[in-house]
Design a protein around this motif. Sequence first.
Motif, PDB file in Angstrom:
ATOM      1  N   SER A 475       0.850  -1.191   0.000  1.00  0.00           N
ATOM      2  CA  SER A 475       0.000   0.000   0.000  1.00  0.00           C
ATOM      3  C   SER A 475       0.884   1.239   0.000  1.00  0.00           C
ATOM      4  O   SER A 475       1.964   1.244   0.601  1.00  0.00           O
ATOM      5  N   SER A 476       0.425   2.274  -0.667  1.00  0.00           N
ATOM      6  CA  SER A 476       1.212   3.503  -0.780  1.00  0.00           C
ATOM      7  C   SER A 476       1.313   4.257   0.540  1.00  0.00           C
ATOM      8  O   SER A 476       1.998   5.274   0.617  1.00  0.00           O
ATOM      9  N   LEU A 477       0.662   3.755   1.597  1.00  0.00           N
ATOM     10  CA  LEU A 477       0.810   4.355   2.921  1.00  0.00           C
ATOM     11  C   LEU A 477       1.986   3.732   3.682  1.00  0.00           C
ATOM     12  O   LEU A 477       2.198   4.047   4.853  1.00  0.00           O
ATOM     13  N   GLY A 478       2.727   2.848   2.989  1.00  0.00           N
ATOM     14  CA  GLY A 478       3.970   2.355   3.588  1.00  0.00           C
ATOM     15  C   GLY A 478       3.923   0.943   4.105  1.00  0.00           C
ATOM     16  O   GLY A 478       4.836   0.524   4.827  1.00  0.00           O
ATOM     17  N   ASP A 479       2.877   0.169   3.758  1.00  0.00           N
ATOM     18  CA  ASP A 479       2.759  -1.206   4.232  1.00  0.00           C
ATOM     19  C   ASP A 479       3.206  -2.188   3.153  1.00  0.00           C
ATOM     20  O   ASP A 479       2.936  -1.992   1.961  1.00  0.00           O
ATOM     21  N   LEU A 480       3.851  -3.260   3.579  1.00  0.00           N
ATOM     22  CA  LEU A 480       4.231  -4.338   2.682  1.00  0.00           C
ATOM     23  C   LEU A 480       4.068  -5.661   3.418  1.00  0.00           C
ATOM     24  O   LEU A 480       4.607  -5.850   4.506  1.00  0.00           O
ATOM     25  N   ALA A 481       3.281  -6.572   2.826  1.00  0.00           N
ATOM     26  CA  ALA A 481       3.071  -7.893   3.415  1.00  0.00           C
ATOM     27  C   ALA A 481       3.334  -8.933   2.340  1.00  0.00           C
ATOM     28  O   ALA A 481       3.192  -8.665   1.147  1.00  0.00           O
ATOM     29  N   SER A 482       3.726 -10.138   2.762  1.00  0.00           N
ATOM     30  CA  SER A 482       4.052 -11.173   1.782  1.00  0.00           C
ATOM     31  C   SER A 482       3.692 -12.551   2.325  1.00  0.00           C
ATOM     32  O   SER A 482       3.538 -12.756   3.529  1.00  0.00           O
TER      33      SER A 482
END
Length: 581
Positions: A475-482
């Motif tokens: 997300s462009s709000l700074g989240d990254l999940a995998s």
Amino acid sequence: MNKLVLFFIILFFIPSVSAQNQIKSSENVEYLHADLIKTGSVFLQSTGFSVPSDLHLNILIPQTTNSQETDIISVEGPDEYNITKDKFGNQIMTLVWKRPPVNRDIPYRVVFDVKVYNKTETRAGNFSVTGLTRPSMEITKKAFEITEGLEGIYKIFKVTEWVNRWVEYDKGCMNFTKSAVWTYHTRKGTCDEFSNLLISMLRALGYNAWYVAGYAFSKDWGPHGWVEVEYNGRVVSLDPTWLESPVDATHIKFVNLPDSNQTETAGVLGNVKILWNKTEPEIKIVKETEKPKIKAYSIGIPTKIKSGSYGLLKIHAFSDNCVLSEARTESCKNSKGADFIELSEKNKTMGFCYQDDYYFFLKAPEIKKGFLYTCPVTVYVSGKKDIINFTVVSDHEKETKLYFNTQSVLTPGQRFIITTSLLNSGKRKENVSVYVFFNGIVQSKTIDLKTGETQIKWSLNAPEKTGKETLYIYSSLGDLASKDMTIIENKKLGISNITVIRGGNEIHVFVNVVKLSNVTGSVVFRVNGEEQREKISFGNQTQTFEFVFEPESSGTQQISIFLVSKEKYQDGWEGSIMFEK
């Protein structure tokens, strides 16, 4: 009695390649006009009382093809010369001295005018598989494995990329030429070994591929080898060492061959020993023009990143045709000389037709509250650079979180659903872009994120190949999940038995195939590089296929058999048969 003596050993080279450097980016050279000068000398060391005659040197020269023009400007030294073609269709120059002197240097100097264009070759090679390029079962299996689910030129690009990443360039391998099998296992070599392995993998996939030797420019001019492959009625050039297709116009072609085994020969009538002293060609640029093969622009999504959060770098690349190259990224440095922003990858392969997008994840460092840093990230594509300024801030606590759920074990081609949940604990709406990355597919949606939880559903297909793939949600709000996804599939075809029977001068090989599900496919039979195919039809669960071949000579016959279904490797067998006529 005079004796014809042939020498196939080059004693030594004296580097003499022009050091002039007018070229800014060799990858972008679309036209090259150069003078190429081959020089050397021969010393005939007398070993008897006979007078030598008919000294001839067969030298490799720049070819004339659809993409290269060669004119002979001057030939100094020999009494005469002639141009012939070898068995592969390459133009060879023979320098002739009718009454050569003994015990002193016999110099020669040949000047060529060479023009290289960024054009597609039209003549395909017709070469047999050799011991240097014959694919083993391991190489065959790997070639099918890494290209599973790919089509067309993307298969060719994929094996080229794989060879480039798999093999480490080692200057210690410059004094010998090794086979594809050796290179596959040792993972080292020079351009010869890179090329032999790529030819082997392309051959395993059924493509007609061959070796090209010549000279090319990197930081300076030097001898180089690359690959050409026949695809869709045309010739595609590939440089697995430098990860480039089509090759740039600094690649001056001297010869097409089945593998990297090449030589120049000398002969003379008389009892003398030939000492051949060669220098590498001197290449003087007359004119060159450069045009980027790939045009690209980069953006940050977003360019303002909160402390400790993630960002996204997007490169949009476009070209006039199908190209293979590499994008390189570089972060600004902190006070200790380390990267200030962490990038998911330093380099990314770019293999596409006409246009494509490429993404890099970024991780901002933790910084003190109230501070703000601007960090330029540099992107290099096709010899050009683009700079994107990312600003790292720490103005307030992060108020959003990203979650997602989906099944983690899939079958090839299976449709599956991803549910992403965005939680906004703040008091205001946030405009947010959400990206899903999976198996080279990118999907995105932009929403106004209200306070509370918002769900977004995505529908994707699993890849056709088995193995593991990582799913990323950003997300462009700074989240990254995998999440690591596993794609499983049982084998559909298997080899149950191999029977070999000799009948006269023929060898009969019977292959028993068992079908584990109701599918079609092919049995591929290879002996000494030659290939036969039989179709596996619907119906019986067990089928027997007979392959017949007549060895050309006595000795070991190398045989490999493998099964494919929908271009997927299923099972394989390889061995050797001793045959005596």
